[in-house]
Enzyme design. Structure first.
Site, PDB file in Angstrom:
ATOM      1  N   ARG A 179      34.108  33.458  31.226  1.00 25.33           N
ATOM      2  CA  ARG A 179      34.138  32.190  30.516  1.00 25.33           C
ATOM      3  C   ARG A 179      32.731  31.676  30.218  1.00 25.33           C
ATOM      4  O   ARG A 179      32.423  31.248  29.135  1.00 25.33           O
ATOM      5  CB  ARG A 179      34.888  31.141  31.334  1.00 25.33           C
ATOM      6  CG  ARG A 179      36.371  31.288  31.258  1.00 25.33           C
ATOM      7  CD  ARG A 179      37.052  30.586  32.368  1.00 25.33           C
ATOM      8  NE  ARG A 179      36.846  31.279  33.628  1.00 25.33           N
ATOM      9  CZ  ARG A 179      37.540  31.062  34.716  1.00 25.33           C
ATOM     10  NH1 ARG A 179      38.482  30.144  34.734  1.00 25.33           N
ATOM     11  NH2 ARG A 179      37.307  31.757  35.806  1.00 25.33           N
TER      12      ARG A 179
ATOM     13  N   SER B 115      42.820  28.174  36.247  1.00 27.46           N
ATOM     14  CA  SER B 115      44.074  27.839  36.923  1.00 27.46           C
ATOM     15  C   SER B 115      43.915  26.559  37.729  1.00 27.46           C
ATOM     16  O   SER B 115      44.847  25.753  37.820  1.00 27.46           O
ATOM     17  CB  SER B 115      44.495  28.985  37.838  1.00 27.46           C
ATOM     18  OG  SER B 115      44.788  30.129  37.079  1.00 27.46           O
TER      19      SER B 115
ATOM     20  N   HIS C 188      43.969  33.549  30.331  1.00 25.69           N
ATOM     21  CA  HIS C 188      44.359  34.869  30.836  1.00 25.69           C
ATOM     22  C   HIS C 188      45.149  35.637  29.768  1.00 25.69           C
ATOM     23  O   HIS C 188      44.905  36.816  29.531  1.00 25.69           O
ATOM     24  CB  HIS C 188      45.261  34.733  32.070  1.00 25.69           C
ATOM     25  CG  HIS C 188      44.637  34.101  33.276  1.00 25.69           C
ATOM     26  ND1 HIS C 188      45.247  33.115  34.002  1.00 25.69           N
ATOM     27  CD2 HIS C 188      43.453  34.329  33.898  1.00 25.69           C
ATOM     28  CE1 HIS C 188      44.485  32.762  35.018  1.00 25.69           C
ATOM     29  NE2 HIS C 188      43.371  33.479  34.980  1.00 25.69           N
TER      30      HIS C 188
ATOM     31  N   LYS D  19      43.568  31.476  49.539  1.00 25.21           N
ATOM     32  CA  LYS D  19      44.324  31.306  50.787  1.00 25.21           C
ATOM     33  C   LYS D  19      45.559  30.430  50.624  1.00 25.21           C
ATOM     34  O   LYS D  19      46.583  30.686  51.214  1.00 25.21           O
ATOM     35  CB  LYS D  19      43.416  30.703  51.859  1.00 25.21           C
ATOM     36  CG  LYS D  19      42.427  31.701  52.410  1.00 25.21           C
ATOM     37  CD  LYS D  19      41.726  31.158  53.645  1.00 25.21           C
ATOM     38  CE  LYS D  19      40.466  31.929  53.940  1.00 25.21           C
ATOM     39  NZ  LYS D  19      39.275  31.423  53.230  1.00 25.21           N
TER      40      LYS D  19
HETATM   41  P1  ADP Z   1      40.962  31.321  37.686  1.00 23.64           P
HETATM   42  O1  ADP Z   1      39.477  31.166  37.763  1.00 23.64           O
HETATM   43  O2  ADP Z   1      41.551  30.655  36.482  1.00 23.64           O
HETATM   44  O3  ADP Z   1      41.687  31.038  38.973  1.00 23.64           O
HETATM   45  P2  ADP Z   1      41.651  34.141  38.132  1.00 23.64           P
HETATM   46  O4  ADP Z   1      41.054  34.396  39.433  1.00 23.64           O
HETATM   47  O5  ADP Z   1      43.124  34.203  38.038  1.00 23.64           O
HETATM   48  O6  ADP Z   1      41.167  32.825  37.384  1.00 23.64           O
HETATM   49  O7  ADP Z   1      40.986  35.088  37.038  1.00 23.64           O
HETATM   50  C1  ADP Z   1      41.336  36.374  36.724  1.00 23.64           C
HETATM   51  C2  ADP Z   1      40.423  36.859  35.626  1.00 23.64           C
HETATM   52  O8  ADP Z   1      40.629  36.079  34.455  1.00 23.64           O
HETATM   53  C3  ADP Z   1      38.940  36.775  35.913  1.00 23.64           C
HETATM   54  O9  ADP Z   1      38.339  37.890  35.297  1.00 23.64           O
HETATM   55  C4  ADP Z   1      38.547  35.487  35.220  1.00 23.64           C
HETATM   56  O10 ADP Z   1      37.172  35.477  34.878  1.00 23.64           O
HETATM   57  C5  ADP Z   1      39.400  35.549  33.996  1.00 23.64           C
HETATM   58  N1  ADP Z   1      39.683  34.266  33.378  1.00 23.64           N
HETATM   59  C6  ADP Z   1      40.179  33.163  33.959  1.00 23.64           C
HETATM   60  N2  ADP Z   1      40.325  32.154  33.074  1.00 23.64           N
HETATM   61  C7  ADP Z   1      39.883  32.643  31.871  1.00 23.64           C
HETATM   62  C8  ADP Z   1      39.739  32.088  30.549  1.00 23.64           C
HETATM   63  N3  ADP Z   1      40.064  30.816  30.312  1.00 23.64           N
HETATM   64  N4  ADP Z   1      39.252  32.900  29.584  1.00 23.64           N
HETATM   65  C9  ADP Z   1      38.912  34.162  29.859  1.00 23.64           C
HETATM   66  N5  ADP Z   1      38.983  34.743  31.066  1.00 23.64           N
HETATM   67  C10 ADP Z   1      39.486  34.003  32.067  1.00 23.64           C
END
Ligand code: ADP
Length: 165
Positions: free
Chosen positions: A90, A128, A17, A41
């Site tokens: 990703r 995450s 992120h 959730k």
């Molecule tokens: P996660 O899948 O890790 O729970 P989130 O829902 O918090 O991720 O993701 C928020 C945004 O960050 C989304 O656009 C997701 O594709 C992107 N994202 C998550 N992990 C990565 C990563 N390792 N590299 C690039 N983008 C990421």
């Protein structure tokens, strides 16, 4: 002024992120990182905790603001006067879901554009949920999450009684 929004659950923020935040902040005048509260959730961290962890991590980026929203993303974007959603990709597996969400957001507000930013190859494996799983096994989190928040993640998983050992 160009203003972008990077939405997600960030439970917790990872180095993947952070990489997207750093690169987005370098091409937009202002970037809002928005913790979306309805995305998961049973989050490990509540909304305010997630916002605080991100704020600590991005403190050095002066054009990045961190907020949360329980509204529709397009409504939040109107309030922030932004027309650009940033999404990190990703792998192909992210694409199906993100493509669908992008089309829905375009239906809801055709003036808003979704921009996909490919993950840095260093972080394509990182999510995450993988961080939470690794923490439960007692793995070193140094290559997964920003160093400013490592202790918080370990403490939270321990407090929740989620450690495997
Ligand atoms: P996660 O899948 O890790 O729970 P989130 O829902 O918090 O991720 O993701 C928020 C945004 O960050 C989304 O656009 C997701 O594709 C992107 N994202 C998550 N992990 C990565 C990563 N390792 N590299 C690039 N983008 C990421």
């Amino acid at each position: 002024m160009s203003i972008a929004v990077y939405p997600g659950s960030f439970d917790p923020i990872t180095l993947g992120h952070l990489n997207i935040i750093r690169r987005s902040a370098s091409v937009f005048d202002e970037l809002y990182v928005c913790v979306m509260v309805n995305a998961e959730k049973n989050p490990l961290f509540n909304r305010d905790e997630r916002v605080e962890l991100i704020k600590r991590t991005v403190a050095k980026y002066k054009n990045v603001k961190v907020e949360s929203s329980s509204e529709l993303l397009v409504e939040y974007m109107k309030q922030r006067n932004s027309k650009v959603i940033i999404k990190g990709l990703r792998a192909v597996s992210d694409f199906d879901k993100e493509f669908q969400i992008a089309l829905i957001n375009r239906k809801l507000d055709p003036s808003i554009q979704t921009l996909f930013m490919p993950s840095s190859e260093k972080y394509t494996y990182l999510s995450s949920s993988a961080v939470k799983e690794m923490t439960r096994y007692g793995a070193d989190l140094g290559t997964f999450v920003p160093h400013e928040i490592i202790d918080d993640v370990v403490a939270k998983v321990k407090n929740e009684g989620m450690m495997f050992k």
